[in-house]
Scaffold this active site. Structure first.
Site, PDB file in Angstrom:
ATOM      1  N   HIS A   1       5.520   6.438  -2.519  1.00 22.28           N
ATOM      2  CA  HIS A   1       6.482   5.825  -3.436  1.00 22.28           C
ATOM      3  C   HIS A   1       7.692   5.239  -2.686  1.00 22.28           C
ATOM      4  CE1 HIS A   1       3.916   8.015  -6.128  1.00 22.28           C
ATOM      5  NE2 HIS A   1       4.441   9.184  -5.804  1.00 22.28           N
ATOM      6  N   ARG A   2       7.490   4.894  -1.425  1.00 21.90           N
ATOM      7  CA  ARG A   2       8.539   4.319  -0.575  1.00 21.90           C
ATOM      8  C   ARG A   2       9.665   5.315  -0.262  1.00 21.90           C
ATOM      9  NH1 ARG A   2       4.731   1.566  -0.469  1.00 21.90           N
ATOM     10  NH2 ARG A   2       4.617  -0.701  -0.412  1.00 21.90           N
ATOM     11  N   LEU A   3       9.386   6.584  -0.451  1.00 17.68           N
ATOM     12  CA  LEU A   3      10.366   7.617  -0.089  1.00 17.68           C
ATOM     13  C   LEU A   3      10.091   8.042   1.352  1.00 17.68           C
ATOM     14  CD1 LEU A   3      10.405   9.710  -3.395  1.00 17.68           C
ATOM     15  CD2 LEU A   3      11.985   7.906  -2.660  1.00 17.68           C
TER      16      LEU A   3
ATOM     17  N   ARG B   1       0.845  -1.187   0.000  1.00 18.87           N
ATOM     18  CA  ARG B   1       0.000   0.000   0.000  1.00 18.87           C
ATOM     19  C   ARG B   1       0.876   1.230   0.000  1.00 18.87           C
ATOM     20  NH1 ARG B   1      -0.690   2.376   5.203  1.00 18.87           N
ATOM     21  NH2 ARG B   1       0.182   1.131   6.913  1.00 18.87           N
TER      22      ARG B   1
END
Length: 212
Positions: free
Chosen positions: A189-191, A8
């Site tokens: 965005h996994r940042l 997610r």
């Protein structure tokens, strides 16, 4: 759907340096208060990681019972597996997984036993059933059946039905004096945002941003 497809986005918001308190304990208390306010299940639950004499790591979840500038406190049976590990190696890792808020806090530090007075003060504040359970259970030891544990509990309940329960000598607390505290906030965005507090040579806290 396979487990490799479960994912997610994290969209609760970022964590910027300007939003951080200068003191990580202050920052932790702020996040803990927000976890409580958000009515998270078990907001004080934390994973405690220890290492045995062979270097094998173990983890378990316990409840944080107090925190201040000196460290993070939890209580346990002093004959338990975690206590035996700490006796051999007092370096400990703590982890708070506040999933709903898309946050984590990771702490490394050194464990030290609390004083008898500190143990007594907390033990006597516990519900009577919790006091009895602490005596009834020889934590981490093997038992033949649950009935053995329940029988011991009922025996103690009858024994101390009309009197105060003494603080067992094999029960007490540990304070984890932190050496590093990392705050993790999920990002799109996994940042993700990560800030690591560690102490400098003068014992002052310094914060650095880490790549996700």
């Amino acid at each position: 759907m396979g487990i490799e497809d479960i994912r997610r986005e994290y969209s609760k918001g970022g964590l910027r340096r300007k939003d951080l308190a200068n003191d990580p304990i202050e920052q932790f208390n702020k996040w803990l208060a927000q976890a409580v306010e958000a009515e998270l299940s078990d907001p004080t639950a934390m994973t405690v990681a220890t290492v045995d004499e062979n270097g094998m790591p173990f983890q378990r979840i316990v409840l944080l019972k107090s925190v201040d500038e000196n460290g993070f406190v939890f209580y346990t049976n002093l004959g338990s597996r975690k206590a035996q590990h700490i006796e051999h190696n007092n370096k400990v890792s703590l982890h708070f997984p506040w999933h709903t808020l898309e946050r984590q806090v990771h702490i490394t530090g050194v464990a030290e036993k609390l004083t008898a007075i500190e143990n007594m003060k907390y033990f006597t504040s516990r519900p009577k059933e919790s006091q009895l359970a602490a005596i009834a259970s020889k934590q981490s030891s093997r038992i033949s059946a649950r009935g053995v544990l329940e029988g011991k509990f009922l025996e103690l309940k009858q024994k101390f039905a009309k009197g105060e329960i003494p603080v067992p000598t094999f029960w007490g607390g540990y304070r984890i004096r932190p050496e590093s505290i990392e705050f993790w906030q999920g990002g799109e965005h996994r940042l993700h945002d990560r800030f690591l507090f560690s102490k400098d040579g003068a014992g002052q806290w310094d914060a650095e941003r880490l790549a996700p």
